[in-house]
Design a protein around this motif. Structure first.
Motif, PDB file in Angstrom:
ATOM      1  N   ASP A  93       0.751  -1.334   0.090  1.00 47.19           N
ATOM      2  CA  ASP A  93      -0.047   0.482  -0.443  1.00 47.19           C
ATOM      3  C   ASP A  93       0.685   1.342   0.265  1.00 47.19           C
ATOM      4  OD1 ASP A  93      -2.943  -0.847   0.239  1.00 47.19           O
ATOM      5  OD2 ASP A  93      -2.955  -0.840   1.597  1.00 47.19           O
ATOM      6  N   HIS A  94       2.027   1.440   0.681  1.00 51.21           N
ATOM      7  CA  HIS A  94       2.480   2.636   0.839  1.00 51.21           C
ATOM      8  C   HIS A  94       3.628   3.057  -0.804  1.00 51.21           C
ATOM      9  CE1 HIS A  94       5.711  -0.598   0.688  1.00 51.21           C
ATOM     10  NE2 HIS A  94       6.870   0.276   0.467  1.00 51.21           N
ATOM     11  N   ASP A  95       3.565   2.074  -1.631  1.00 48.87           N
ATOM     12  CA  ASP A  95       3.987   2.045  -3.231  1.00 48.87           C
ATOM     13  C   ASP A  95       2.147   2.698  -3.868  1.00 48.87           C
ATOM     14  OD1 ASP A  95       6.456   0.947  -2.307  1.00 48.87           O
ATOM     15  OD2 ASP A  95       5.853  -1.012  -3.392  1.00 48.87           O
ATOM     16  N   LEU A  96       1.692   2.789  -3.331  1.00 46.09           N
ATOM     17  CA  LEU A  96       0.488   3.301  -3.913  1.00 46.09           C
ATOM     18  C   LEU A  96      -0.061   4.379  -3.806  1.00 46.09           C
ATOM     19  CD1 LEU A  96      -1.923  -0.372  -3.807  1.00 46.09           C
ATOM     20  CD2 LEU A  96      -0.611   0.968  -5.347  1.00 46.09           C
ATOM     21  N   LEU A  97      -1.211   4.792  -5.018  1.00 51.12           N
ATOM     22  CA  LEU A  97      -1.522   6.685  -4.015  1.00 51.12           C
ATOM     23  C   LEU A  97      -2.377   7.008  -2.562  1.00 51.12           C
ATOM     24  CD1 LEU A  97      -2.961   7.877  -7.550  1.00 51.12           C
ATOM     25  CD2 LEU A  97      -0.129   8.483  -5.920  1.00 51.12           C
ATOM     26  N   GLY A  98      -3.172   5.660  -2.912  1.00 49.90           N
ATOM     27  CA  GLY A  98      -3.640   5.167  -1.862  1.00 49.90           C
ATOM     28  C   GLY A  98      -5.188   5.586  -1.487  1.00 49.90           C
ATOM     29  N   ASP A  99      -5.713   5.831  -3.024  1.00 47.13           N
ATOM     30  CA  ASP A  99      -6.847   6.736  -2.428  1.00 47.13           C
ATOM     31  C   ASP A  99      -8.003   5.117  -3.341  1.00 47.13           C
ATOM     32  OD1 ASP A  99      -5.911   9.340  -2.558  1.00 47.13           O
ATOM     33  OD2 ASP A  99      -5.840   9.117  -4.327  1.00 47.13           O
ATOM     34  N   PHE A 100      -8.724   5.601  -2.233  1.00 47.24           N
ATOM     35  CA  PHE A 100     -10.036   4.342  -2.293  1.00 47.24           C
ATOM     36  C   PHE A 100     -11.381   4.986  -1.671  1.00 47.24           C
ATOM     37  CE2 PHE A 100      -6.266   1.946  -1.188  1.00 47.24           C
ATOM     38  CZ  PHE A 100      -5.975   0.624  -1.716  1.00 47.24           C
ATOM     39  N   LEU A 101     -12.223   4.082  -2.478  1.00 53.87           N
ATOM     40  CA  LEU A 101     -13.810   4.827  -2.655  1.00 53.87           C
ATOM     41  C   LEU A 101     -14.669   3.799  -1.518  1.00 53.87           C
ATOM     42  CD1 LEU A 101     -16.446   6.233  -3.353  1.00 53.87           C
ATOM     43  CD2 LEU A 101     -16.767   4.388  -5.177  1.00 53.87           C
ATOM     44  N   ILE A 102     -14.825   4.357  -0.380  1.00 58.31           N
ATOM     45  CA  ILE A 102     -16.039   3.853   0.878  1.00 58.31           C
ATOM     46  C   ILE A 102     -17.261   3.441   0.393  1.00 58.31           C
ATOM     47  CG2 ILE A 102     -16.449   3.246   3.292  1.00 58.31           C
ATOM     48  CD1 ILE A 102     -13.362   4.131   3.667  1.00 58.31           C
ATOM     49  N   GLU A 103     -17.903   2.379   0.268  1.00 60.59           N
ATOM     50  CA  GLU A 103     -19.600   2.202  -0.038  1.00 60.59           C
ATOM     51  C   GLU A 103     -20.115   0.501   0.694  1.00 60.59           C
ATOM     52  OE1 GLU A 103     -19.970   3.496  -4.183  1.00 60.59           O
ATOM     53  OE2 GLU A 103     -18.849   1.713  -4.241  1.00 60.59           O
ATOM     54  N   PRO A 104     -20.846   1.154   1.228  1.00 60.17           N
ATOM     55  CA  PRO A 104     -21.899   0.276   2.116  1.00 60.17           C
ATOM     56  C   PRO A 104     -21.809  -1.306   1.152  1.00 60.17           C
ATOM     57  CG  PRO A 104     -23.334   1.823   1.423  1.00 60.17           C
ATOM     58  CD  PRO A 104     -21.774   2.423   0.805  1.00 60.17           C
ATOM     59  N   ASN A 105     -21.741  -2.656   2.020  1.00 60.59           N
ATOM     60  CA  ASN A 105     -21.725  -3.636   0.919  1.00 60.59           C
ATOM     61  C   ASN A 105     -23.423  -3.692   1.977  1.00 60.59           C
ATOM     62  OD1 ASN A 105     -21.132  -4.129   3.196  1.00 60.59           O
ATOM     63  ND2 ASN A 105     -19.854  -5.388   3.257  1.00 60.59           N
TER      64      ASN A 105
END
Length: 101
Positions: free
Chosen positions: A47-59
């Motif tokens: 993860d430290h190599d990635l931009l780290g942007d994620f979309l959190i949505e309810p499942n």
């Protein structure tokens, strides 16, 4: 479609797996209110190599298990150990969320 024009959407990147999101600490969400809730997003080794942007949505399990509404939220997991999501309780009864829920 935007103002009558069809705009193709092509995904440039795909996440190989969904991430687990859990509540960071016990919290009570009073009836007819909204709250910002600290959550942990499951991290993986690179993860430290990635931009780290994620979309959190309810499942579906969240929707069926809790009488809450979660706003889709864009977070960056590299900025802080926890991220914030907005939860709304449209009912009159309080809802308790326990750590790791």
């Amino acid at each position: 479609m935007l103002e009558g024009y069809e705009i193709p959407c092509i995904s440039k990147a795909k996440c190989s797996e969904a991430r687990r999101v859990t509540v960071a600490e016990d919290i009570n969400i009073p009836g007819n209110s909204e709250a910002l809730v600290d959550v942990f997003v499951n991290r993986i080794e690179w993860d430290h190599d990635l931009l780290g942007d994620f979309l959190i949505e309810p499942n579906q399990a969240f929707k069926e298990g809790y009488p809450l509404i979660m706003a889709a939220t864009m977070v960056n997991i590299n900025r802080s150990p926890t991220c914030n999501v907005r939860l709304m309780n449209p009912f009159s009864q309080d809802v308790d969320l326990r750590r790791d829920a």
